[in-house]
Design a protein around this motif. Structure first.
Motif, PDB file in Angstrom:
ATOM      1  N   ASP A   1      39.455  55.770  32.813  1.00 48.24           N
ATOM      2  CA  ASP A   1      38.886  56.869  32.463  1.00 48.24           C
ATOM      3  C   ASP A   1      38.498  57.802  33.508  1.00 48.24           C
ATOM      4  O   ASP A   1      37.772  57.364  34.502  1.00 48.24           O
ATOM      5  N   ARG A   2      38.547  58.933  33.668  1.00 50.84           N
ATOM      6  CA  ARG A   2      38.445  59.432  34.987  1.00 50.84           C
ATOM      7  C   ARG A   2      36.960  59.793  35.474  1.00 50.84           C
ATOM      8  O   ARG A   2      36.285  59.927  36.436  1.00 50.84           O
ATOM      9  N   ALA A   3      35.879  59.627  34.101  1.00 51.59           N
ATOM     10  CA  ALA A   3      33.664  60.094  34.430  1.00 51.59           C
ATOM     11  C   ALA A   3      33.931  58.493  34.917  1.00 51.59           C
ATOM     12  O   ALA A   3      33.011  58.335  36.299  1.00 51.59           O
ATOM     13  N   ARG A   4      34.788  57.272  34.641  1.00 49.66           N
ATOM     14  CA  ARG A   4      34.202  55.918  35.571  1.00 49.66           C
ATOM     15  C   ARG A   4      35.005  56.078  36.615  1.00 49.66           C
ATOM     16  O   ARG A   4      34.230  54.836  37.786  1.00 49.66           O
ATOM     17  N   LEU A   5      36.017  56.652  36.778  1.00 50.25           N
ATOM     18  CA  LEU A   5      36.296  56.461  37.815  1.00 50.25           C
ATOM     19  C   LEU A   5      35.954  57.028  39.183  1.00 50.25           C
ATOM     20  O   LEU A   5      35.652  56.769  40.442  1.00 50.25           O
ATOM     21  N   VAL A   6      34.797  57.733  38.876  1.00 54.81           N
ATOM     22  CA  VAL A   6      34.888  58.986  40.329  1.00 54.81           C
ATOM     23  C   VAL A   6      32.891  58.381  40.608  1.00 54.81           C
ATOM     24  O   VAL A   6      33.009  58.250  41.251  1.00 54.81           O
ATOM     25  N   GLN A   7      32.980  57.077  39.568  1.00 53.76           N
ATOM     26  CA  GLN A   7      31.700  56.706  39.668  1.00 53.76           C
ATOM     27  C   GLN A   7      31.936  55.489  40.591  1.00 53.76           C
ATOM     28  O   GLN A   7      30.933  55.528  41.277  1.00 53.76           O
ATOM     29  N   ALA A   8      32.617  54.794  40.185  1.00 51.61           N
ATOM     30  CA  ALA A   8      32.719  54.152  41.089  1.00 51.61           C
ATOM     31  C   ALA A   8      33.605  54.085  43.041  1.00 51.61           C
ATOM     32  O   ALA A   8      33.920  54.732  42.899  1.00 51.61           O
ATOM     33  N   PRO A   9      33.153  52.736  43.394  1.00 50.81           N
ATOM     34  CA  PRO A   9      33.160  53.150  45.219  1.00 50.81           C
ATOM     35  C   PRO A   9      34.983  53.177  45.701  1.00 50.81           C
ATOM     36  O   PRO A   9      35.643  52.692  44.387  1.00 50.81           O
ATOM     37  N   ALA A  10      35.545  54.550  45.942  1.00 47.61           N
ATOM     38  CA  ALA A  10      36.946  53.546  45.875  1.00 47.61           C
ATOM     39  C   ALA A  10      37.686  52.810  46.171  1.00 47.61           C
ATOM     40  O   ALA A  10      38.497  52.466  46.207  1.00 47.61           O
ATOM     41  N   GLU A  11      36.816  52.446  47.791  1.00 48.49           N
ATOM     42  CA  GLU A  11      37.222  51.070  47.557  1.00 48.49           C
ATOM     43  C   GLU A  11      37.381  49.724  46.650  1.00 48.49           C
ATOM     44  O   GLU A  11      38.056  48.953  46.880  1.00 48.49           O
ATOM     45  N   ARG A  12      37.265  50.109  45.775  1.00 52.53           N
ATOM     46  CA  ARG A  12      37.434  49.044  44.404  1.00 52.53           C
ATOM     47  C   ARG A  12      38.291  49.309  43.592  1.00 52.53           C
ATOM     48  O   ARG A  12      39.001  48.653  42.864  1.00 52.53           O
ATOM     49  N   LEU A  13      38.774  50.595  43.665  1.00 50.27           N
ATOM     50  CA  LEU A  13      39.645  51.443  42.809  1.00 50.27           C
ATOM     51  C   LEU A  13      40.996  50.497  43.330  1.00 50.27           C
ATOM     52  O   LEU A  13      41.409  50.487  44.848  1.00 50.27           O
ATOM     53  N   ALA A  14      42.041  49.912  42.069  1.00 53.94           N
ATOM     54  CA  ALA A  14      43.224  49.867  42.790  1.00 53.94           C
ATOM     55  C   ALA A  14      43.649  50.335  41.948  1.00 53.94           C
ATOM     56  O   ALA A  14      43.602  51.436  41.083  1.00 53.94           O
ATOM     57  N   ARG A  15      45.204  50.991  41.641  1.00 57.17           N
ATOM     58  CA  ARG A  15      45.887  51.268  41.327  1.00 57.17           C
ATOM     59  C   ARG A  15      47.726  51.122  40.518  1.00 57.17           C
ATOM     60  O   ARG A  15      47.710  49.352  41.685  1.00 57.17           O
ATOM     61  N   LEU A  16      48.486  50.755  39.478  1.00 58.26           N
ATOM     62  CA  LEU A  16      48.837  50.037  39.562  1.00 58.26           C
ATOM     63  C   LEU A  16      50.444  50.977  39.420  1.00 58.26           C
ATOM     64  O   LEU A  16      49.807  52.071  39.054  1.00 58.26           O
ATOM     65  N   GLU A  17      51.003  50.437  39.876  1.00 55.75           N
ATOM     66  CA  GLU A  17      52.358  50.970  40.780  1.00 55.75           C
ATOM     67  C   GLU A  17      53.235  50.549  39.828  1.00 55.75           C
ATOM     68  O   GLU A  17      53.663  49.285  40.216  1.00 55.75           O
TER      69      GLU A  17
END
Lengths: 118, 256
Positions: free
Chosen positions: A97-113
């Motif tokens: 969910d976007r609320a949690r995503l914007v808090q997390a450091p961008a480097e940690r985010l993964a992306r399901l493709e």
């Protein structure tokens, strides 16, 4: 239209993808009778969804670091059973969910493709 | 509040509708062409929309996930499995036996409720072996089926008078084969039912609210935006007769 199987151990993210596929395929099946015999068949559907792999239920500081940059997964076109196997690899603890995503450091985010072909 | 399927479903409907509008235009044009002495010799223009692609950006506002009570769904499945297997066993051991009348008279005289006996064994064993149930639900039903084979046979053997009577009518080897042949289908059905119920409950328990409008997405960084794209094919359907019920034809829509 056969239901898309959703094994009980799948993450919410995986189930979101499969539910979307199932509902849309059912919807397109109904269109032919509604719309003067014109129907839409889905040939392929591609999702690109960012997620934070951090454990949802552990009390981790979502802003903590440092983190290694994550490689974005590149997944070829898959048939549904193969797609379920790929989706099964996503741990249940991910958040998307976007609320949690914007808090997390961008480097940690993964992306399901993922692209599912019918 | 919007779900992604509602948004995409509405767009897909519009895609199909566009083809209908194109056909209606062709109909109107053909009437005009027919009335014109020169145009009547021209082909009627027709737009063929065969394929359409949709691309949509969205952001996930909220994920609401209610827990799924897999235990109670499994319990309901166990009751069904016990009923199914006991009915199958009664059918194969008594109803389909050449000595059916003798067996029925014996069971009544001895006060033996054979379906209840099998049902008790099944419920007891399945509840006592949760790991086997988990393995069965994980697509390996054979282990649970084998365990139930053995335990049903043991239960029949353990009832001295019943076992003696069954042996009078059927060879032990045949009894074993009859039990084995019926256990796996019952367990397969159990697995299918429970997995289906858990899957359906999971579908109802998950709600994902998404944002799709420009205003909603304007301030969000690209890194949190999701994308979905769909490639569709537009087909013509026709009514096809697929059978009849009570003398009346049954018709279904099939792609041309």
């Amino acid at each position: 239209m056969a239901e898309v199987p959703q094994p009980p151990d799948l993450s919410a993210l995986a189930r979101f993808v499969l539910q979307t596929v199932e509902v849309l395929r059912a919807t397109t099946g109904e269109l032919a009778s509604e719309l003067a015999l014109k129907g839409v068949a889905i040939r392929e559907i591609t999702f690109s969804i960012p997620y934070d792999p951090v454990a949802q239920h552990l009390l981790l500081d979502v802003t903590a670091g440092p983190f290694e940059p994550r490689q974005l997964a590149t997944v070829p076109m898959l048939r549904l059973p193969q797609a379920i196997e790929v989706l099964r690899q996503i741990t249940p603890q991910v958040v998307f969910d976007r609320a949690r995503l914007v808090q997390a450091p961008a480097e940690r985010l993964a992306r399901l493709e993922i692209t599912i072909q019918f | 509040m919007a779900e992604l399927t509602q948004v995409l479903g509405a767009i897909l409907k519009d895609v199909a509708q566009s083809r209908v509008i194109s056909d209606l235009f062709s109909r109107d044009a053909s009437l005009q062409y027919a009335q014109d002495p020169i145009l009547v010799n021209f082909p009627v223009p027709r737009v063929e929309i065969k394929e359409a692609s949709i691309q949509l950006k969205f952001a996930v506002n909220a994920v609401e996930e209610a827990p799924v009570d897999t235990d109670s769904l499994t319990q309901a499945g166990i009751t069904q499995l016990a009923d199914d297997l006991s009915t199958r066993m009664y059918a194969v051991l008594v109803e389909e036996s050449e000595k059916r009348e003798d067996l029925e008279a014996f069971l009544e005289e001895q006060g033996i409720d054979l379906p209840a006996l099998v049902s008790d064994v099944v419920v007891r064993q399945v509840k006592a072996n949760p790991q086997m149930v988990a393995t069965a639900l994980g697509s390996k039903p054979q282990v649970l089926a084998k365990k139930l084979d053995a335990e049903v046979l043991n239960a029949l053997r353990g009832h001295e008078a019943l076992w003696a009577m069954l042996r009078k009518t059927t060879r032990v080897r045949d009894l074993r084969e009859q039990i084995t042949a019926n256990t796996l289908p019952s367990v397969n059905r159990f697995v299918e039912d429970v997995a289906g119920a858990i899957s359906a409950a999971g579908r109802q328990a998950l709600h994902v609210d998404v944002a799709v409008t420009r205003e909603e997405l304007a301030d969000l960084p690209d890194v949190v935006l999701s994308h979905v794209s769909i490639v569709t094919e537009i087909r013509n359907y026709e009514w096809t007769e697929v059978g009849s019920v009570d003398g009346k034809p049954v018709r279904r829509l099939q792609p041309e």
